[in-house]
Scaffold this active site. Structure first.
Site, PDB file in Angstrom:
ATOM      1  N   ASP A  22      56.752  38.586  22.771  1.00 15.19           N
ATOM      2  CA  ASP A  22      56.455  39.128  24.088  1.00 15.19           C
ATOM      3  C   ASP A  22      56.883  38.134  25.170  1.00 15.19           C
ATOM      4  O   ASP A  22      57.224  36.997  24.877  1.00 15.19           O
ATOM      5  CB  ASP A  22      54.950  39.400  24.173  1.00 15.19           C
ATOM      6  CG  ASP A  22      54.575  40.301  25.337  1.00 15.19           C
ATOM      7  OD1 ASP A  22      55.442  41.043  25.819  1.00 15.19           O
ATOM      8  OD2 ASP A  22      53.408  40.268  25.759  1.00 15.19           O
ATOM      9  N   GLU A  76      61.625  37.976  28.624  1.00 16.57           N
ATOM     10  CA  GLU A  76      62.680  38.335  29.564  1.00 16.57           C
ATOM     11  C   GLU A  76      63.469  37.120  30.119  1.00 16.57           C
ATOM     12  O   GLU A  76      64.578  37.357  30.578  1.00 16.57           O
ATOM     13  CB  GLU A  76      62.101  39.135  30.753  1.00 16.57           C
ATOM     14  CG  GLU A  76      61.556  40.493  30.386  1.00 16.57           C
ATOM     15  CD  GLU A  76      60.241  40.429  29.618  1.00 16.57           C
ATOM     16  OE1 GLU A  76      60.013  41.312  28.785  1.00 16.57           O
ATOM     17  OE2 GLU A  76      59.462  39.479  29.841  1.00 16.57           O
ATOM     18  N   ASP A 128      54.256  47.375  29.037  1.00 18.39           N
ATOM     19  CA  ASP A 128      53.023  47.629  29.776  1.00 18.39           C
ATOM     20  C   ASP A 128      53.093  48.943  30.554  1.00 18.39           C
ATOM     21  O   ASP A 128      54.121  49.261  31.150  1.00 18.39           O
ATOM     22  CB  ASP A 128      52.751  46.492  30.761  1.00 18.39           C
ATOM     23  CG  ASP A 128      52.614  45.145  30.077  1.00 18.39           C
ATOM     24  OD1 ASP A 128      52.566  45.124  28.842  1.00 18.39           O
ATOM     25  OD2 ASP A 128      52.552  44.135  30.789  1.00 18.39           O
TER      26      ASP A 128
END
Length: 929
Positions: free
Chosen positions: A450, A453, A599
């Site tokens: 997670d 990015e 999310d």
């Protein structure tokens, strides 16, 4: 419209105020280059590229040519991004249905990714590579004229790609190219949360930690980078895929039935085209072949999953596990979010809060109630951790251009470093960390990567010695390198927007906030931070000319690189079939990881938009994909959660996931609304009945193509099918029509509809009612299962004889649902293996030799005395199929046509089940009409 004078006035006033209060003593204000503005002046008077010469031409239609820049009379030079004056154009025929159009500088020296593993590359396929066999034809301008390129489908003359009448700009840090888009609809250009059919708008492509819904406003993209689209020619109903093979940040301006413009901050112009027919699946398979296909997940991960950020200790895990067992809710994995870590540090467990004995009990697969452990690993490495010490020794962290030390950001554990997954030591570093987690007596079966990015809680980086003046200069100089264009957009959202200063003198922090201005390094790393630049050992890229790659080049590849490192580590840890859930992905990530949509909020809109998101990722080559059931953030109402559990029961990846700040949303917590629990149990029982059927679709696809599909995929000639975006197909067999809008709370029911495409008929999965073409409406109780239908002419194998709470307890006995068409014919397929839980069994029999699939064919007819007879034939798809014993102990014949009517019949074979253990078997049965 941007009011530049207003920006200058506000900023000048701001600096004046800072100077007046003594924070800034002097500041020479010459010009403030705000991202997104410098390019406007350039394009207003820019010149054009002229076709200078044809370098070469081939018999298959390939060619190369040279372009030269003709400067405009009033052209204003971009100081930060000069025009590349001379270019080489290459058109290459890769197969008769695949080609490439590319524009580079003459020496091809600009940063670009190689065309080999791990990146997408052209595979050698059988193809008659002569121009007469190509499905396409090209046209370019004459020598001495303004350059344009046009690619057409040869049979219909439809324009696939055309720059005619549109400018091409190629500068150092800004590229623009436009193609015509008449009579078309397109799908893709992700990652974003929006409708499946792309509407007119401005779409950013830049991996971001965000939960936005994209309405066509720049800066609303989310975690992944997939600059491809599927295009349908409306007039001729033909499909093709276009990939822009450029990994830099970009904005795509799209005007339906007019044009599509790419505005990119680096790289080359590089397009790959995959041209097929009226079946979109064929174009997608060509694309998937190019991006190296997708991997198969382990069977257990097809089951249901429960997760929450907020399971703060092992007692809470035990409570969830016990309740799932108590209420007999099927599930296969209980996840731990960042709570389980010691001070949120990767590769650790906080044993004060998480009792290892309790965890070993929950994750003991030899216990019938035991489940798989899936846990999160964030990408940021805490500065005061053992992992950071080792990473510094191995020199694996991204380097700051400001300090020439490892870049420091801030994530959950506080100050963090970020691994450089191009560094040759990074894979070993990542493996050592994951191996540490396996030393505590439990093993990560699912690895969740997670924040990749990379997500950062501060813009760019933390530089302790940087002065306030330098921070302000840094902000308004945009980023290094200075960019003439911001792909995240810049705009005034309303007349009253103002800039705000936030100062904290104790730590000398400065932050400028403006509603319409988003720095491109917002919540990520400084663009000038440096990656490994060796000549031959880089994992992702090797510098051939001494160039040092930066985050400017690599940003959209961060998640891709971590996915590869995690995949290699998982294999080294002994995992045969890997399940790696990655938030950030890029073109080709499906070769290494799976994905979920990230999310979202507990609302009807987010639930509805999960469907096109999963469809998109099937196109992008990551079909094992899902959404957070009941939503991650916000208060999930009972009705939303019940409907989402129903919908999520047919997500490829099915997980209920919740936020630390939201109320609990496990199915059993809604005491005042018992329909949530009962509906969840019923709908998950259906999932587990279909689990092996669903999994066989992935195995049969062999890494190419889609599984979770839009309705029009199977019915592309029906224009109405394109308007029903919340209905979806599972393969070419099942159609679901989930309820995605609120109903009547008093009646506890929702009025809902299903659309049956033209000329088709489907049968209700539960009561076998036939539905013919058109829209059919009905009431769906809150306490219901997902509305589900079987396509006429299909055979679906299910396991409906026992209630199973874990996937590993599904046996090798099946029921065949034989749905006959108007000619009393149907077909299907299934696997020949009896044990789906041993990865080695699947790999050796289904992947390495691809020889574990059989086809089923049923033909019925009415004989004398109203006796309906059915012949079922078994045939291997490939030679030398390995047959393990499969049992058929029940038949459900649906839609038997006789005497102008349709009949159903259930036949139990308990006492004498059919045994499938070899090729060319034939079974016959009959029943009285």
């Amino acid at each position: 419209m941007i009011n530049k004078s207003k920006i200058c006035y506000i900023l000048t006033s701001l600096l004046a105020v800072l100077a007046a209060v003594g924070i800034i003593y002097s500041f020479k204000f010459i010009s403030i280059g705000i991202q997104g503005h410098q390019i406007d002046k350039f394009v207003k008077h820019a010149g054009y590229y002229q076709l200078n010469q044809i370098e070469s031409q081939s018999e298959d239609g390939s060619f190369t040519a040279i372009l030269s820049w003709v400067k405009g009379k009033k052209e204003k030079e971009l100081n930060s991004s000069p025009v590349v004056k001379d270019l080489r154009v290459t058109f290459k025929v890769d197969a008769n249905d695949e080609c490439q159009f590319k524009i580079t500088d003459l020496s091809n020296s600009r940063f670009h990714l190689p065309e080999n593993e791990p990146y997408p590359f052209t595979k050698q396929r059988f193809s008659k590579k002569q121009q007469e066999f190509n499905l396409f034809e090209t046209e370019i301008s004459q020598v001495g004229q303004k350059f344009y390129f046009e690619l057409r489908r040869k049979s219909t003359k439809e324009i696939i790609f055309s720059t005619k009448n549109f400018p091409i700009y190629f500068t150092d840090k800004y590229i623009e190219v436009t193609t015509q888009m008449k009579d078309s609809m397109i799908f893709g250009l992700g990652d974003r949360r929006t409708d499946f059919l792309l509407k007119s708008g401005k779409y950013s492509l830049w991996t971001r930690d965000a939960a936005d819904i994209d309405n066509g406003t720049p800066g609303k993209e989310i975690y992944g980078f997939h600059p491809m689209y599927l295009r349908r020619d409306i007039v001729n109903n033909q499909f093709q895929v276009t990939l822009f093979r450029n990994y830099y940040g970009m904005q795509v301006d799209y005007e339906q039935n007019s044009h599509l413009t790419y505005k990119v901050i680096g790289g080359n112009i590089d397009f790959k085209f995959f041209i097929s027919d009226s079946n979109p699946e064929n174009s997608i398979k060509l694309y998937h072949n190019y991006i190296n296909g997708w991997i198969l997940h382990p069977f257990w991960s097809s089951g249901f999953h429960q997760c929450r950020w907020g399971y703060k200790n092992s007692d809470m895990l035990m409570d969830v596990w016990n309740n799932y067992n108590k209420y007999e809710i099927p599930f296969d994995s209980l996840w731990t979010d960042i709570d389980y870590m010691y001070k949120y540090q990767d590769f650790t467990i906080d044993f004060e809060r998480f009792n290892i004995t309790q965890m070993q009990q929950i994750y003991n697969l030899s216990d019938p109630n035991g489940v798989h452990w899936s846990s999160i690993v964030d990408v940021g490495i805490a500065l005061d951790s053992d992992a950071a010490e080792k990473g510094l020794e191995m020199n694996v962290f991204i380097q700051s251009a400001k300090t020439n030390q490892s870049l420091i950001g801030k994530v959950w554990p506080g100050k963090t470093y970020f691994p450089d997954f191009n560094h040759p030591n990074s894979t070993e570093f990542w493996y050592d960390g994951l191996k540490n987690l396996s030393s505590y007596g439990i093993s990560q079966d699912g690895i969740w990567i997670d924040m990749n990015e990379f997500s950062n809680f501060v813009p760019g980086e933390l530089v302790p010695s940087e002065s306030l003046v330098e921070k302000i200069k840094s902000f308004f100089a945009i980023d290094q390198p200075a960019l003439p264009f911001n792909p995240l957009g810049i705009y005034f959202s309303n007349q009253n927007s103002i800039f705000k200063i936030q100062l904290n003198n104790q730590i000398n922090m400065f932050q400028l906030i403006y509603e319409g201005l988003q720095r491109i390094d917002h919540k990520t790393l400084s663009l000038d931070s440096k990656h490994y630049s060796g000549y031959d050992q880089g994992i992702l890229y090797n510098s051939s000319n001494g160039y040092i790659p930066t985050q400017y080049d690599f940003h959209n590849l961060n998640g891709f690189g971590e996915g590869i490192a995690t995949y290699k580590a998982a294999q080294k840890l002994g995992k045969k079939l890997t399940f790696i859930l990655s938030r950030s992905t890029a073109v080709g990530s499906g070769r290494y990881v799976q994905h979920w949509n990230g999310d979202g909020y507990s609302t009807w809109e987010y639930m509805k938009l999960s469907i096109p998101s999963i469809m998109n990722f099937n196109m992008y080559g990551i079909p094992f994909n899902g959404d957070d059931i009941c939503g991650l953030m916000g208060d999930a109402t009972a009705e939303v959660c019940a409907r989402w559990q129903q919908l999520g029961s047919l997500y490829p990846f099915s997980r209920n996931h919740n936020n630390n700040d939201a109320p609990s949303q496990e199915p059993y917590v809604f005491k005042d609304h018992p329909y949530v629990l009962s509906s969840t149990i019923k709908t998950l029982n259906v999932r587990y009945q279909l689990l092996k059927f669903y999994y066989h679709l992935f195995v049969k696809a062999n890494g190419l193509g889609t599984i979770f599909r839009p309705l029009f995929w199977s019915f592309s000639n029906d224009d109405n099918a394109y308007t029903y975006e919340t209905q979806f197909m599972v393969g070419d067999y099942l159609m679901a029509a989930p309820v995605v809008q609120p109903g009547n709370a008093i009646k506890q029911s929702t009025h809902s509809c299903v659309y049956i495409p033209k000329g088709e008929s489907f049968y209700n999965f539960y009561d076998y009612t036939e539905y013919k073409e058109g829209e059919h409406c009905y009431e769906v109780p809150f306490d219901s299962v997902l509305p589900l239908y079987i396509k006429s002419g299909k055979i679906v194998h299910i396991q409906d004889k026992q209630k199973v709470l874990r996937s590993r307890f599904l046996d090798n006995t099946f029921t065949l649902m034989i749905v006959l068409d108007e000619n009393n014919y149907s077909s299907g397929s299934m696997l020949t293996i009896d044990d789906y839980n041993r990865d080695e069994n699947i790999i050796s029999n289904c992947i390495q030799n691809y020889n574990c699939v059989i086809d089923l064919f049923a033909q019925g007819k009415l004989n004398e005395n109203n006796l309906f007879q059915v012949e079922l034939r078994i045939q291997q798809e490939k030679q030398n199929t390995t047959y393990q014993i499969i049992l058929i102990d029940k038949l459900i014949v649906i839609g038997a046509k006789a005497n102008g009517k349709s009949y159903q019949k259930t036949i139990n074979l308990n006492t004498n089940p059919w045994i499938i253990d070899r090729n060319d078997l034939q079974f016959n049965f009959s029943f009285q009409i």
